[in-house]
Design a protein around this motif. Structure first.
Motif, PDB file in Angstrom:
ATOM      1  N   ARG A  19      56.245  18.836  35.345  1.00  0.00           N
ATOM      2  CA  ARG A  19      55.998  18.758  36.784  1.00  0.00           C
ATOM      3  C   ARG A  19      57.243  19.127  37.570  1.00  0.00           C
ATOM      4  O   ARG A  19      57.177  19.791  38.598  1.00  0.00           O
ATOM      5  N   SER A  20      58.397  18.678  37.092  1.00  0.00           N
ATOM      6  CA  SER A  20      59.643  18.979  37.795  1.00  0.00           C
ATOM      7  C   SER A  20      59.957  20.469  37.752  1.00  0.00           C
ATOM      8  O   SER A  20      60.373  21.055  38.748  1.00  0.00           O
ATOM      9  N   ALA A  21      59.749  21.098  36.590  1.00  0.00           N
ATOM     10  CA  ALA A  21      60.032  22.524  36.461  1.00  0.00           C
ATOM     11  C   ALA A  21      59.059  23.375  37.264  1.00  0.00           C
ATOM     12  O   ALA A  21      59.421  24.428  37.783  1.00  0.00           O
ATOM     13  N   ALA A  22      57.806  22.927  37.371  1.00  0.00           N
ATOM     14  CA  ALA A  22      56.786  23.713  38.063  1.00  0.00           C
ATOM     15  C   ALA A  22      56.938  23.677  39.569  1.00  0.00           C
ATOM     16  O   ALA A  22      56.487  24.576  40.271  1.00  0.00           O
ATOM     17  N   LYS A  23      57.579  22.647  40.106  1.00  0.00           N
ATOM     18  CA  LYS A  23      57.675  22.492  41.557  1.00  0.00           C
ATOM     19  C   LYS A  23      58.594  23.546  42.154  1.00  0.00           C
ATOM     20  O   LYS A  23      59.768  23.626  41.821  1.00  0.00           O
ATOM     21  N   GLN A  24      58.074  24.381  43.033  1.00  0.00           N
ATOM     22  CA  GLN A  24      58.859  25.391  43.735  1.00  0.00           C
ATOM     23  C   GLN A  24      58.743  25.248  45.244  1.00  0.00           C
ATOM     24  O   GLN A  24      59.620  25.691  45.975  1.00  0.00           O
ATOM     25  N   GLU A 133      64.275  29.157  45.443  1.00  0.00           N
ATOM     26  CA  GLU A 133      63.549  29.412  44.203  1.00  0.00           C
ATOM     27  C   GLU A 133      64.335  30.316  43.269  1.00  0.00           C
ATOM     28  O   GLU A 133      64.327  30.129  42.051  1.00  0.00           O
ATOM     29  N   VAL A 134      65.039  31.311  43.821  1.00  0.00           N
ATOM     30  CA  VAL A 134      65.892  32.154  42.983  1.00  0.00           C
ATOM     31  C   VAL A 134      66.929  31.302  42.262  1.00  0.00           C
ATOM     32  O   VAL A 134      67.191  31.489  41.068  1.00  0.00           O
ATOM     33  N   ARG A 135      67.497  30.337  42.969  1.00  0.00           N
ATOM     34  CA  ARG A 135      68.478  29.452  42.327  1.00  0.00           C
ATOM     35  C   ARG A 135      67.824  28.612  41.240  1.00  0.00           C
ATOM     36  O   ARG A 135      68.406  28.389  40.177  1.00  0.00           O
ATOM     37  N   ARG A 136      66.603  28.157  41.474  1.00  0.00           N
ATOM     38  CA  ARG A 136      65.914  27.345  40.474  1.00  0.00           C
ATOM     39  C   ARG A 136      65.538  28.169  39.244  1.00  0.00           C
ATOM     40  O   ARG A 136      65.626  27.695  38.118  1.00  0.00           O
ATOM     41  N   ARG A 137      65.103  29.405  39.443  1.00  0.00           N
ATOM     42  CA  ARG A 137      64.709  30.247  38.313  1.00  0.00           C
ATOM     43  C   ARG A 137      65.915  30.802  37.564  1.00  0.00           C
ATOM     44  O   ARG A 137      65.810  31.150  36.391  1.00  0.00           O
ATOM     45  N   LEU A 138      67.049  30.942  38.270  1.00  0.00           N
ATOM     46  CA  LEU A 138      68.283  31.473  37.669  1.00  0.00           C
ATOM     47  C   LEU A 138      69.400  30.455  37.857  1.00  0.00           C
ATOM     48  O   LEU A 138      70.291  30.638  38.706  1.00  0.00           O
ATOM     49  N   PRO A 139      69.391  29.357  37.111  1.00  0.00           N
ATOM     50  CA  PRO A 139      70.362  28.284  37.352  1.00  0.00           C
ATOM     51  C   PRO A 139      71.806  28.702  37.133  1.00  0.00           C
ATOM     52  O   PRO A 139      72.717  28.096  37.690  1.00  0.00           O
ATOM     53  N   ALA A 304      60.751  36.261  40.645  1.00  0.00           N
ATOM     54  CA  ALA A 304      59.729  35.503  41.373  1.00  0.00           C
ATOM     55  C   ALA A 304      59.100  36.453  42.396  1.00  0.00           C
ATOM     56  O   ALA A 304      59.731  37.415  42.831  1.00  0.00           O
ATOM     57  N   PRO A 305      57.861  36.212  42.804  1.00  0.00           N
ATOM     58  CA  PRO A 305      56.978  35.131  42.382  1.00  0.00           C
ATOM     59  C   PRO A 305      56.146  35.485  41.156  1.00  0.00           C
ATOM     60  O   PRO A 305      55.461  34.630  40.617  1.00  0.00           O
ATOM     61  N   CYS A 306      56.185  36.755  40.726  1.00  0.00           N
ATOM     62  CA  CYS A 306      55.285  37.213  39.669  1.00  0.00           C
ATOM     63  C   CYS A 306      55.673  36.630  38.322  1.00  0.00           C
ATOM     64  O   CYS A 306      56.857  36.476  38.009  1.00  0.00           O
TER      65      CYS A 306
END
Length: 506
Positions: A19-24, A133-139, A304-306
């Motif tokens: 759930r935490s990873a899916a939240k954007q 979201e870019v920061r979340r997908r690319l930590p 993201a988002p694809c």
């Protein structure tokens, strides 16, 4: 409950970390105090009379430009033949010539002030949502050198400073409007610890005034600007120039309209096609020893988002991929915006489309990094009931009521928003970062995207999900997913709390 079979999967995901990873998404964004104060100070210094009328006129101008851009390809040649004077007057009013071709409304000082008062907080919120979201997908991604094309009054730059406050070293701004440049400089006048900021009128001016070593930018962003360029040829030329100036990540943001989606979809297809063609040519001309190196350096994939790099499954379907960010209205927005006779709400929903590219090849799935649900065995509700003890029974009042789908992805908040009642400079930068580091949605596919608002009816949740159909992320599909509590209570619990724009572990 879910039991995880492989030990490697157990180390990565559990129902809570899924759930935490899916939240954007973010329910309601509050514009930072620094920006709200800068906007109020700027508007006080302008002393523009009849600001409400100018805000309304600017909004009408946006709508008219949107219509003109859509009709340009079919109407321009006809008008030139039937009434050349009319066509010339229209182009003078709505278009200005630049090195990028024809671009949209020419911003004078009064249009710029109206834009700052009414549109800047919303554009900032959309950019903040995308960059977050870019920061979340690319930590591990921390840009030092950034290019903001079509910078306007600096909305994206403000968002960049909120997302990566410590890594930014220099920001190059490209904005043809002198009025917009002056407004952006005025807004950041009182800020401290700013990176090196330089402004240019065009990409050509940028490349002529900086050295070759400085032309590679870690992050390039173009927000709410491509839609003002009616020619597809000019748009492609600009985006190719921006991609050439990108060393790592390119982000494009447009309004969440069918026209905005078409622009994003066209640019997405073009860059992916262009990089695939370059990779094929280089691999054909190289020997086997250098193919791996060429493949690593060449190419592009979607951050993201694809969930995939294949053709967009929504093209030619009548639907369009867009998202919404709710923001708390600032005092200037509440003062100057109208609501057609009804009380003005304390919030608004900014709809946007976006795409984020990264150079290189999409990370491939290996056993140590499975798809989110690989190895997870979920119990049905009947199996869970068989295991529970009578004293553990609890009443779930939430499932006794049906909740209908809404046009917006958030529930109405009964609290009356007033962003300027209690202003504080306290910034809790660490709280959100700690929450985001709890789980990471891997880029190696497997994560779908919830495209529209989930429909919750009783113990059933229906979602429209765009997902990858191949593990290499080369193809994707758009599907309707139905999650029921009886078959999978664990995923049902996650689905009930998922919002429009979140990821889905399928």
């Amino acid at each position: 409950m879910a039991s995880l079979l492989p030990e490697t999967a157990q180390k990565i995901f559990a129902p809570e970390t899924l759930r935490s990873a899916a939240k954007q998404s973010e329910r309601c964004h509050i514009v930072p105090v620094r920006l709200r104060r800068a906007i109020k100070k700027f508007l006080r210094e302008q002393e523009e009379p009849h600001m409400q009328r100018k805000v309304l006129r600017l909004s009408e101008s946006f709508n008219e430009i949107k219509g003109i851009n859509l009709q340009l390809t079919t109407s321009t040649s006809k008008e030139l033949v039937e009434d050349p004077l009319k066509s010339l007057q229209q182009s003078k009013r709505w278009k200005i010539k630049s090195s990028y071709g024809d671009i949209g409304l020419k911003y004078r000082d009064e249009e710029t002030a109206a834009y700052v008062a009414s549109r800047m907080p919303a554009v900032y919120s959309a950019c903040y949502r995308v960059l977050r979201e870019v920061r979340r997908r690319l930590p591990g991604f921390s840009p030092a050198r950034v290019l903001d094309f079509g910078a306007g009054t600096g909305s994206a730059m403000w968002a960049l400073r909120e997302i990566w406050p410590r890594s930014l070293e220099s920001i190059n701004l490209v904005e043809p409007s002198k009025s917009m440049q002056r407004a952006g400089q005025s807004l950041i006048r009182d800020l401290k610890d700013l990176p090196l900021i330089r402004s240019y009128d065009s990409i050509q001016a940028l490349t002529q005034n900086i050295s070759k070593s400085e032309r590679d930018h870690d992050l390039v962003i173009a927000s709410y600007v491509l839609g003002e360029i009616p020619s597809l040829k000019d748009r492609i030329t600009i985006v190719r120039q921006l991609w050439d100036l990108t060393r790592d990540v390119l982000v494009l943001v447009e309004p969440g309209t069918p026209h905005g989606f078409n622009i994003i979809s066209q640019m997405r297809s073009h860059i992916l096609w262009m990089e695939k063609r370059k990779s094929r040519k280089c691999v054909d001309a190289s020997d086997q020893a250098s193919k791996d190196t060429v493949a690593f350096r060449r190419g592009a994939f979607i951050v993201a988002p694809c969930a995939h790099d294949g053709p967009c499954p929504l093209d030619n379907t009548g639907k369009y991929c867009h998202f919404a960010q709710r923001l708390e209205r600032t005092t200037s927005q509440r003062a100057y915006k109208r609501s057609r006779g009804r009380p003005l709400r304390g919030f608004e929903d900014e709809k946007f489309c976006f795409v984020a590219f990264r150079r290189g090849q999409r990370p491939r799935q290996v056993f140590s990094k499975p798809w989110p649900l690989d190895g997870m065995k979920f119990e049905t509700l009947k199996e869970q009931h068989a295991k529970r003890n009578p004293e553990d029974l609890e009443i779930d009042f939430e499932d006794q009521f049906e909740s209908e789908a809404e046009d917006i992805p958030y529930e109405e908040d009964p609290v009356s928003y007033d962003s300027d009642v209690t202003e504080t400079d306290a910034i809790d930068e660490n709280d959100e970062e700690e929450e985001e580091e709890a789980a990471h949605a891997d880029l190696g596919s497997g994560w779908g995207r919830i495209i529209f608002t989930p429909v919750r009816r009783g113990k059933q949740v229906t979602m429209d999900v765009c997902r990858s159909t191949k593990r290499d992320g080369s193809e994707g599909s758009f599907e309707r997913v139905v999650i029921t509590q009886s078959k999978n209570p664990t995923l049902h619990h996650q689905a009930r709390r998922s919002l429009w724009g979140d990821l889905w572990p399928f």
